[in-house]
Design an enzyme around this catalytic site. Structure first.
Site, PDB file in Angstrom:
ATOM      1  N   ARG A  49       0.843  -1.204   0.000  1.00 33.77           N
ATOM      2  CA  ARG A  49       0.000   0.000   0.000  1.00 33.77           C
ATOM      3  C   ARG A  49       0.875   1.249   0.000  1.00 33.77           C
ATOM      4  NH1 ARG A  49      -4.081  -0.814   4.610  1.00 33.77           N
ATOM      5  NH2 ARG A  49      -4.719  -2.560   3.325  1.00 33.77           N
TER       6      ARG A  49
ATOM      7  N   PHE B 136      13.748  -8.933  -6.087  1.00 31.73           N
ATOM      8  CA  PHE B 136      13.198 -10.100  -5.370  1.00 31.73           C
ATOM      9  C   PHE B 136      11.669 -10.032  -5.483  1.00 31.73           C
ATOM     10  CE2 PHE B 136      17.075  -8.675  -3.205  1.00 31.73           C
ATOM     11  CZ  PHE B 136      17.872  -9.812  -3.275  1.00 31.73           C
TER      12      PHE B 136
ATOM     13  N   ASP C 135      13.717 -11.444 -10.390  1.00 25.57           N
ATOM     14  CA  ASP C 135      13.693 -12.592  -9.475  1.00 25.57           C
ATOM     15  C   ASP C 135      14.495 -13.723 -10.110  1.00 25.57           C
ATOM     16  OD1 ASP C 135      11.697 -13.346  -6.895  1.00 25.57           O
ATOM     17  OD2 ASP C 135      12.564 -15.070  -7.945  1.00 25.57           O
TER      18      ASP C 135
ATOM     19  N   ASP D 295      13.215  -6.668  -1.319  1.00 25.69           N
ATOM     20  CA  ASP D 295      12.503  -7.550  -0.382  1.00 25.69           C
ATOM     21  C   ASP D 295      13.048  -8.972  -0.497  1.00 25.69           C
ATOM     22  OD1 ASP D 295      10.661  -8.448   1.468  1.00 25.69           O
ATOM     23  OD2 ASP D 295       9.058  -8.708   0.000  1.00 25.69           O
TER      24      ASP D 295
ATOM     25  N   CYS E   8      13.527  -9.994   6.552  1.00 28.84           N
ATOM     26  CA  CYS E   8      12.593 -10.857   7.275  1.00 28.84           C
ATOM     27  C   CYS E   8      13.350 -11.903   8.090  1.00 28.84           C
ATOM     28  CB  CYS E   8      11.602 -11.502   6.314  1.00 28.84           C
ATOM     29  SG  CYS E   8      12.369 -12.476   5.020  1.00 28.84           S
TER      30      CYS E   8
HETATM   31  N1  SAH Z   1       8.440  -9.147  -2.504  1.00 28.32           N
HETATM   32  C1  SAH Z   1       7.741 -10.399  -2.695  1.00 28.32           C
HETATM   33  C2  SAH Z   1       8.304 -11.500  -1.854  1.00 28.32           C
HETATM   34  C3  SAH Z   1       9.767 -11.800  -2.082  1.00 28.32           C
HETATM   35  S1  SAH Z   1      10.234 -13.394  -1.582  1.00 28.32           S
HETATM   36  C4  SAH Z   1       6.244 -10.194  -2.451  1.00 28.32           C
HETATM   37  O1  SAH Z   1       5.838  -9.159  -1.884  1.00 28.32           O
HETATM   38  O2  SAH Z   1       5.465 -11.063  -2.827  1.00 28.32           O
HETATM   39  C5  SAH Z   1      11.875 -13.500  -2.094  1.00 28.32           C
HETATM   40  C6  SAH Z   1      12.072 -13.790  -3.565  1.00 28.32           C
HETATM   41  O3  SAH Z   1      13.461 -13.644  -3.829  1.00 28.32           O
HETATM   42  C7  SAH Z   1      11.729 -15.188  -4.043  1.00 28.32           C
HETATM   43  O4  SAH Z   1      10.807 -15.117  -5.101  1.00 28.32           O
HETATM   44  C8  SAH Z   1      13.054 -15.818  -4.551  1.00 28.32           C
HETATM   45  O5  SAH Z   1      12.898 -16.564  -5.738  1.00 28.32           O
HETATM   46  C9  SAH Z   1      13.860 -14.579  -4.822  1.00 28.32           C
HETATM   47  N2  SAH Z   1      15.320 -14.695  -4.703  1.00 28.32           N
HETATM   48  C10 SAH Z   1      16.052 -15.253  -3.720  1.00 28.32           C
HETATM   49  N3  SAH Z   1      17.371 -15.033  -3.914  1.00 28.32           N
HETATM   50  C11 SAH Z   1      17.477 -14.305  -5.044  1.00 28.32           C
HETATM   51  C12 SAH Z   1      18.578 -13.728  -5.750  1.00 28.32           C
HETATM   52  N4  SAH Z   1      19.828 -13.861  -5.321  1.00 28.32           N
HETATM   53  N5  SAH Z   1      18.317 -13.015  -6.866  1.00 28.32           N
HETATM   54  C13 SAH Z   1      17.048 -12.883  -7.315  1.00 28.32           C
HETATM   55  N6  SAH Z   1      15.973 -13.375  -6.671  1.00 28.32           N
HETATM   56  C14 SAH Z   1      16.179 -14.081  -5.561  1.00 28.32           C
END
Ligand code: SAH
Length: 390
Positions: A210, A225, A247, A294, A334
């Site tokens: 939001r 991410f 991602d 994130d 997190c």
């Molecule tokens: N922001 C998202 C949640 C992120 S979860 C939301 O609000 O829905 C973290 C994500 O990071 C996952 O999809 C995972 O595939 C990705 N991830 C983890 N390590 C990564 C990296 N080194 N580079 C790119 N993506 C990565």
């Protein structure tokens, strides 16, 4: 003294008397023979009654309190589930939203249990043997409270290994759900409960999506991410000029693209990159006005904190080095083991190394449907900062 009760060591009753739900193995003076996961009364060393807990002698958190008084423990659990559902109801009553966390473990007096609602599908995540044994009680209560179309189990947390229980995923009531469409703040998101991460979606970031939406108008956004692109849809709904999503998972990138389309965002200005975020940040010029970071938990265990901090620092330094003047950064951790202070230090160090003027504009925590009991600060895991890079 009740021979079947668990007795704590002198002085080791303080935490339980302060309503902390965890009993560590080092706090116990007498553990009667019991089946792993069984519920027993808990007594202080002087024999005074403290409540009841389920116990697993194999785990380092040997017991988790279900009641801090003489309420029968199963009644306490049912009451906690009813309270958890009632707590959320008024917040969602006036909205069209169809997804929320219904039960947040210790934060809802249900140690070891997470329940997320995605439209008429409930997803259950159990992390302890004690709660595993109470699954039927939980299911019966949830069915009578909510009459869901189906209940799916996604008990795949690494902590189950320490508890001596295997992962379990599959339908508990009704058929295995197809991906579910949820509504959040007017956005439509497809949640793949069975194949997705966590229970399918990151409900804990609702308020941050939001906020991102309100910061978005006219901005060029990087969603790093991005998972299924919920932040991307949010900033586009808010009027972002352009949005790139990055991602490492091909499936997540495809889902992000599909979620954008689903919400009517198909035209130019959208980029979807299946890439490692660190490599992307090194390679690209980062001409963005709003950057969302994130990442997954870099420290899933205490022993990983040092390496995690190195990762968080590198991530921020790469962004600070290239972000244009005036860019906003929404950044999150997190990792429960990296607390707010440590996260702040990492950001400070990265800013110093990049030689940029970085200010904190806002601080954030997990969404309101992830309550943290004041007696159990350990369930406070998500930290967010809105930064301004000058
Ligand atoms: N922001 C998202 C949640 C992120 S979860 C939301 O609000 O829905 C973290 C994500 O990071 C996952 O999809 C995972 O595939 C990705 N991830 C983890 N390590 C990564 C990296 N080194 N580079 C790119 N993506 C990565």
């Amino acid at each position: 003294m009740d021979d079947s009760a668990v007795v704590l060591l002198p002085g080791k009753d303080k935490a339980v008397r302060s309503r902390h739900p965890w009993i560590f193995s080092g706090a116990v003076s007498r553990l009667p023979p019991l089946e792993p996961g069984e519920i027993r009364s808990v007594l202080a060393a002087d024999g005074s009654f403290l409540g009841s807990a389920y116990f697993n002698p194999q785990a380092s958190i040997i017991g988790r309190m279900l009641a801090f008084d003489r309420t029968p423990p199963l009644d306490a659990l049912r009451a906690a589930l009813r309270r958890a559902v009632a707590l959320r109801r008024p917040f969602f009553a006036g909205t069209a939203d169809t997804a929320c966390r219904l039960v947040n473990g210790e934060g809802d007096d249900c140690p070891g249990l997470i329940v997320d609602r995605y439209a008429d599908v409930l997803v259950l995540q159990i992390s302890t043997l004690g709660m595993e044994r109470l699954k039927d009680v939980v299911l019966a209560e949830l069915e009578s409270l909510l009459a869901p179309r189906s209940i799916y189990e996604k008990s795949n947390l690494p902590s189950r290994r320490e508890e001596g229980i295997p992962s379990r995923e599959g339908p508990l009531r009704g058929a295995a759900p197809e991906p579910v469409t949820i509504l959040e703040d007017g956005m439509t998101i497809l949640v793949d409960v069975a194949a997705g991460q966590k229970t399918g979606f990151y409900l804990d970031q609702r308020e941050m999506r939001r906020l991102a939406r309100t910061l978005a108008p006219g901005r060029r956004v990087l969603n790093a991410f991005s998972y299924t692109g919920a932040f991307t849809v949010a900033v586009l709904a808010g009027g972002a000029a352009a949005a790139d999503s990055v991602d490492a998972s091909a499936k997540a990138v495809a889902a992000a693209r599909a979620n954008c389309l689903r919400n009517g965002f198909a035209s130019g200005g959208l980029g979807f990159f299946e890439a490692d975020v660190f490599e992307f940040l090194r390679r690209e010029s980062l001409d963005y006005d709003l950057i969302i970071l994130d990442p997954p938990a870099f420290a899933k265990h205490k022993s990983e904190v040092v390496a995690a901090c190195r990762g968080y620092k590198d991530l921020h330094r790469l962004v600070f080095e290239k972000a244009p003047e005036g860019a906003l950064i929404m950044t999150f951790s997190c990792s429960r083991f990296v607390d707010e202070k440590l996260f702040g230090q990492v950001v400070f160090q990265a800013a110093l190394e990049a030689g940029r003027r970085v200010r904190v504009l806002q601080r954030h925590r997990q969404a309101f449907d992830h309550p943290v009991s004041v007696y159990h600060p350990e369930s406070d895991y998500l930290k967010g900062l809105v930064l301004h890079v000058g």
